[in-house]
Scaffold this motif. Structure first.
Motif, PDB file in Angstrom:
ATOM      1  N   LEU A 167       0.840  -1.206   0.000  1.00  0.00           N
ATOM      2  CA  LEU A 167       0.000   0.000   0.000  1.00  0.00           C
ATOM      3  C   LEU A 167       0.870   1.248   0.000  1.00  0.00           C
ATOM      4  CD1 LEU A 167      -2.885  -0.917   2.469  1.00  0.00           C
ATOM      5  CD2 LEU A 167      -3.030  -0.650   0.004  1.00  0.00           C
TER       6      LEU A 167
ATOM      7  N   PHE B  17       3.573   1.807  -1.335  1.00  0.00           N
ATOM      8  CA  PHE B  17       4.109   2.113  -2.668  1.00  0.00           C
ATOM      9  C   PHE B  17       3.280   3.181  -3.387  1.00  0.00           C
ATOM     10  CE2 PHE B  17       6.617  -1.853  -2.689  1.00  0.00           C
ATOM     11  CZ  PHE B  17       7.737  -1.409  -3.360  1.00  0.00           C
ATOM     12  N   ASN B  18       1.993   3.250  -3.059  1.00  0.00           N
ATOM     13  CA  ASN B  18       1.101   4.175  -3.774  1.00  0.00           C
ATOM     14  C   ASN B  18       0.374   5.113  -2.831  1.00  0.00           C
ATOM     15  OD1 ASN B  18       1.348   3.402  -6.580  1.00  0.00           O
ATOM     16  ND2 ASN B  18       0.400   1.477  -5.995  1.00  0.00           N
ATOM     17  N   PHE B  19       0.924   5.330  -1.641  1.00  0.00           N
ATOM     18  CA  PHE B  19       0.183   6.090  -0.638  1.00  0.00           C
ATOM     19  C   PHE B  19       0.934   7.367  -0.286  1.00  0.00           C
ATOM     20  CE2 PHE B  19      -1.065   6.886   3.837  1.00  0.00           C
ATOM     21  CZ  PHE B  19      -2.431   6.971   3.665  1.00  0.00           C
ATOM     22  N   ALA B  20       0.218   8.483  -0.302  1.00  0.00           N
ATOM     23  CA  ALA B  20       0.814   9.767   0.063  1.00  0.00           C
ATOM     24  C   ALA B  20       0.418  10.102   1.494  1.00  0.00           C
ATOM     25  CB  ALA B  20       0.343  10.867  -0.880  1.00  0.00           C
TER      26      ALA B  20
ATOM     27  N   GLU C 145      -4.172  14.296   0.513  1.00  0.00           N
ATOM     28  CA  GLU C 145      -3.439  13.474  -0.441  1.00  0.00           C
ATOM     29  C   GLU C 145      -3.623  11.996  -0.111  1.00  0.00           C
ATOM     30  OE1 GLU C 145      -0.962  14.723  -3.274  1.00  0.00           O
ATOM     31  OE2 GLU C 145      -2.959  15.517  -2.965  1.00  0.00           O
TER      32      GLU C 145
ATOM     33  N   ASN D  45      -6.825  10.934  -1.596  1.00  0.00           N
ATOM     34  CA  ASN D  45      -6.743  10.853  -3.057  1.00  0.00           C
ATOM     35  C   ASN D  45      -5.931   9.647  -3.505  1.00  0.00           C
ATOM     36  OD1 ASN D  45      -8.213  13.171  -3.330  1.00  0.00           O
ATOM     37  ND2 ASN D  45      -6.423  14.509  -3.442  1.00  0.00           N
ATOM     38  N   SER D  46      -4.825   9.408  -2.810  1.00  0.00           N
ATOM     39  CA  SER D  46      -3.983   8.299  -3.256  1.00  0.00           C
ATOM     40  C   SER D  46      -4.656   6.967  -2.946  1.00  0.00           C
ATOM     41  CB  SER D  46      -2.589   8.381  -2.626  1.00  0.00           C
ATOM     42  OG  SER D  46      -2.660   8.402  -1.235  1.00  0.00           O
TER      43      SER D  46
ATOM     44  N   TYR E 254      -7.030   6.392  -5.569  1.00  0.00           N
ATOM     45  CA  TYR E 254      -6.252   5.951  -6.728  1.00  0.00           C
ATOM     46  C   TYR E 254      -5.926   4.461  -6.623  1.00  0.00           C
ATOM     47  CZ  TYR E 254      -1.882   5.545  -9.454  1.00  0.00           C
ATOM     48  OH  TYR E 254      -0.893   5.147 -10.295  1.00  0.00           O
ATOM     49  N   ILE E 255      -5.494   4.039  -5.441  1.00  0.00           N
ATOM     50  CA  ILE E 255      -5.181   2.618  -5.241  1.00  0.00           C
ATOM     51  C   ILE E 255      -6.412   1.770  -5.545  1.00  0.00           C
ATOM     52  CG2 ILE E 255      -4.698   0.875  -3.467  1.00  0.00           C
ATOM     53  CD1 ILE E 255      -2.828   2.901  -2.155  1.00  0.00           C
TER      54      ILE E 255
ATOM     55  N   ARG F 213      -9.143   2.575  -7.346  1.00  0.00           N
ATOM     56  CA  ARG F 213      -9.789   2.696  -8.646  1.00  0.00           C
ATOM     57  C   ARG F 213      -8.852   2.451  -9.815  1.00  0.00           C
ATOM     58  NH1 ARG F 213     -13.355   8.086  -7.588  1.00  0.00           N
ATOM     59  NH2 ARG F 213     -14.872   7.128  -6.221  1.00  0.00           N
ATOM     60  N   SER F 214      -7.623   2.911  -9.708  1.00  0.00           N
ATOM     61  CA  SER F 214      -6.750   2.899 -10.880  1.00  0.00           C
ATOM     62  C   SER F 214      -5.716   1.795 -10.850  1.00  0.00           C
ATOM     63  CB  SER F 214      -6.024   4.239 -11.001  1.00  0.00           C
ATOM     64  OG  SER F 214      -6.960   5.282 -11.068  1.00  0.00           O
ATOM     65  N   VAL F 215      -5.289   1.400  -9.650  1.00  0.00           N
ATOM     66  CA  VAL F 215      -4.221   0.410  -9.591  1.00  0.00           C
ATOM     67  C   VAL F 215      -4.834  -0.986  -9.632  1.00  0.00           C
ATOM     68  CG1 VAL F 215      -2.254  -0.429  -8.276  1.00  0.00           C
ATOM     69  CG2 VAL F 215      -2.837   1.990  -8.230  1.00  0.00           C
TER      70      VAL F 215
ATOM     71  N   VAL G  41     -13.080  10.946 -10.748  1.00  0.00           N
ATOM     72  CA  VAL G  41     -12.210  11.574  -9.751  1.00  0.00           C
ATOM     73  C   VAL G  41     -13.012  12.148  -8.578  1.00  0.00           C
ATOM     74  CG1 VAL G  41     -10.558  13.425  -9.401  1.00  0.00           C
ATOM     75  CG2 VAL G  41     -10.484  12.082 -11.488  1.00  0.00           C
TER      76      VAL G  41
ATOM     77  N   ASN H  61      -8.783  18.176  -5.558  1.00  0.00           N
ATOM     78  CA  ASN H  61      -8.108  18.451  -6.829  1.00  0.00           C
ATOM     79  C   ASN H  61      -8.953  19.315  -7.744  1.00  0.00           C
ATOM     80  OD1 ASN H  61      -5.640  17.269  -6.706  1.00  0.00           O
ATOM     81  ND2 ASN H  61      -6.396  15.258  -7.281  1.00  0.00           N
TER      82      ASN H  61
END
Lengths: 166, 545
Positions: free
Chosen positions: B58, B60-63, B68, B71-72, B75-76, B78-80, B398, B429
């Protein structure tokens, strides 16, 4: 391996086999999704579209010009509005060509050498002709091109990065 | 080939002694009475390692900052690819770890395995249990959704109620002025650096102590000891595998909720702790006013103190499980009490309701909305809001779905938000919307009217009608004319105008009202041709009444 003997050999083999088998299953069931998670390409939600990159009248034939524009880029969980550039060449037949601004060798920025009428990359000494072909140097392929179209005299380009990495 | 492998293994063995170490670990003598009840410690270690694994993935893709983070994580999910599943592993793994650690403790307690000389093993074990809970508590904040924010706010308040040290605790949590970036940074630090290191260290100490004293044998166990490998390792592996199958299926099949982005101004949010802390939440209801810290701090602390003291309070000699009636009674009482409080908390939790969103505007067609609301539809399209927002459902985008937002906002809030999105929702965003005030008003009026039921009807409004409504609103027609029940009384109501006048008449009337309606006080209007035709078609589409 010398194992402690208590259970019969066949039962022992069964137990050891089960231990290795189940452990491998768990490792695979964790490892495969992890590899997919790390390496499978992301689903992009917004892609960079066409951008207005200036007017044709600013560009003289035989004289490439670096144009700048703003474009949106999906960067992980952010959509960034960032500055981009391209080298635009007006061809003899009135069409235009837009080169991505990175040398195809290792991604340095190159520029137009007026004196030698060629693109020069100062990093490792690659030279490209006005059509993007490699004249000399370590670069092994011609300059990457962006899709272009003309609307009247407005230049539109689609600044999509090549999949090759640079 | 085998010769090479053997030689390599020997080379390593001579220099490290690893093989000897692993052998001595696997071929440890254990009591013959060791069996299935003793597998839970191993499962707990397995789950801890799985948590470390999924947690690292996690990260690896977490801000790790508020906003943030949300959002990240979106992203994890929905997109990854497989991101949803990795988060599922981490979420359900955390839940299962708490369950398994608790079962392990109950087993050790029932068997009296904490007795001399194993007191320190127990004390270290209780510490590991507390670290497990601390993991849950700190991890709860990291998604930075409403649940995380409000849940942690309550935790911070409870911590600050602690006698004497409350203020210090709150300061340590970085929550003196409420939960915010500092709290987040500290919880992230705890969750990913301090607690994992501490837990790994204490797990090693725990296992060392278990090995030093051996697994506690049953009192009646007269059999010669057996080896850890392969029989007990087999039991451990089977139990771990069953646990893993449950975890794997849960993370595949049960979605982990991510609520809306944390919103400190949301006055309707009712925070509830995770299920394992629900009993504390319920117990808190019995302590009111000045007694509250007793329920929130003193009793839990006392419970933990008693837990640590168990081996020193019970110094009787080892007995069979059946003779340990007191231990069994305490366990049953504790589980029953925990269960009853948890149940009570669940029953009294109001279900997340969406009442009030569905009551209005059910059977209306788009033509019966007010001009402002309809103009909002136009601005919604004009500003391309749908590229980031769905109204009800559809492929995830988004931004949040606007018709199914759990919270209703005021028009003032919305307008402020449109002008400067990230100010009201940190980390947003969304780009600011540049519209005149009339446009922002219309957009907020439309969103106020929007419900999951009428969204499709609203959006079915043809664009010339919504454009016409925009012109109506920006020209201030509603100041004098009533449309669908809203507007002024100075001029005639405009519903039904299609049966009274022709389109040409209205067009000429805009040019010179007094010429066609002597005595009218309406000023002349010069519209752009497209605006005028949109306005007229809008007026003609109004219902007659």
């Amino acid at each position: 391996m010398m194992y402690e003997v208590k259970a019969t050999p066949s039962r022992r083999t069964y137990l050891v086999g089960a231990i290795y088998g189940l452990t491998s299953l768990i490792a695979a069931a964790l490892g495969v999704p992890a590899l997919i998670y790390l390496f499978h390409p992301r689903r992009e939600t917004v892609s960079t579209g066409w951008v207005d990159a200036g007017d044709l009248v600013q560009i003289r034939p035989e004289s490439p010009r670096e144009v700048t524009f703003r474009s949106n880029r999906v960067d992980g969980w952010k959509i960034r509005s960032e500055k981009g550039s391209a080298w635009v060449v007006k061809n003899d037949d009135g069409t235009i060509t837009a080169f991505s601004p990175w040398c195809t060798h290792l991604g340095c920025a190159y520029h137009w050498e007026v004196a030698r009428r060629a693109f020069a990359c100062p990093c490792h000494g690659s030279w490209f002709s006005i059509t993007g072909k490699v004249i000399t140097g370590p670069a092994s392929r011609p300059l990457d091109r962006y899709e272009t179209r003309l609307e009247g005299t407005r230049i539109w380009i689609k600044p999509v990065r090549q999949a090759r990495g640079i | 080939m085998k010769g090479v492998a053997r030689r390599a293994a020997d080379w390593i063995e001579q220099r490290t002694g690893f093989e000897t170490f692993i052998r001595s670990f696997l071929f440890e003598d254990i009591p013959a009475s060791t069996g299935w009840p003793h597998v839970f410690g191993s499962i707990a270690i397995f789950l801890f390692l799985t948590q470390a694994f999924s947690g690292i993935l996690l990260a690896f893709n977490f801000a790790p900052t508020p906003g943030e983070a949300y959002n990240s994580l979106t992203y994890i999910m929905r997109s990854v690819t497989a991101g949803r599943m990795i988060r599922g592993l981490h979420h359900w793994g955390a839940t299962m770890m708490i369950v398994v650690v608790a079962i392990h403790m109950v087993q050790v307690f029932l068997y009296g395995a904490y007795k001399k000389p194993r007191e320190t093993t127990w004390v270290v074990g209780v510490t590991l249990f507390l670290i497990t809970l601390a993991f849950g508590l700190t991890g709860y904040l990291l998604p930075w959704d409403n649940k995380a924010y409000w849940g942690t706010s309550v935790t911070a308040t409870i911590a600050s109620q602690a006698p004497f040290i409350g203020g210090y605790l709150r300061r340590l949590m970085g929550a003196e002025d409420g939960v915010g970036v500092v709290t987040f940074a500290r919880f992230y630090d705890l969750h990913t650096l301090i607690l994992p290191g501490l837990m790994a260290l204490l797990v090693v100490v725990h296992i060392y102590l278990v090995r030093r004293h051996g697994i506690a044998p049953a009192p009646s166990d007269e059999h010669p000891s057996v080896k850890f490998f392969p029989r007990q390792v087999f039991r451990d592996t089977v139990a771990i595998f069953i646990t893993f199958v449950i975890l794997f299926l849960a993370s595949l099949l049960i979605g982990v909720p991510l609520e809306r982005l944390a919103d400190p101004t949301d006055t309707t949010y009712i925070p509830r702790p995770d299920w394992y802390f629900l009993f504390l939440f319920q117990a808190l209801k019995f302590f009111r006013g000045p007694l509250e810290p007793i329920g929130s701090v003193v009793l839990p602390t006392a419970f933990i103190a008693v837990l640590f003291a168990v081996p020193f309070l019970d110094r009787s000699r080892v007995r069979r499980l059946r003779q340990r009636t007191a231990a069994i009674a305490i366990t049953i009482l504790a589980i029953a009490g925990w269960g009853a409080l948890t149940m009570a908390a669940i029953i009294t939790t109001p279900s997340a309701n969406t009442d009030g969103l569905t009551s209005k505007g059910d059977s209306e067609s788009w033509a019966s909305f007010s001009p402002e609301e309809l103009a909002g539809v136009g601005y919604f399209r004009q500003e391309h809001c749908e590229s980031c927002h769905n109204l009800i459902d559809g492929d995830p985008k988004v931004g949040p779905n606007l018709a199914s937002l759990p919270v209703r906002r005021s028009a003032e809030w919305m307008i402020e938000h449109f002008k400067n999105p990230s100010q009201l929702i940190p980390g947003s965003n969304m780009p600011p919307i540049h519209l005149p005030d009339a446009g922002l008003n219309a957009l907020s009026a439309f969103l106020l009217k929007l419900t999951p039921e009428n969204a499709a009807r609203l959006m079915s409004a043809p664009s010339n009608a919504s454009d016409g409504a925009e012109t109506f609103v920006t020209s201030g027609c509603g100041g004098c004319h009533k449309v669908n029940g809203t507007g002024g009384d100075m001029g005639p109501p405009l519903n039904g105008i299609s049966s009274r006048r022709s389109k040409e008449w209205i067009a000429r009337h805009f040019d010179d009202p007094q010429k066609l309606s002597p005595g009218s006080i309406m000023p002349p209007y010069r519209f752009a041709p497209s605006d005028q035709s949109a306005l007229i078609s809008y007026l003609f589409s109004l219902p007659a009444h």
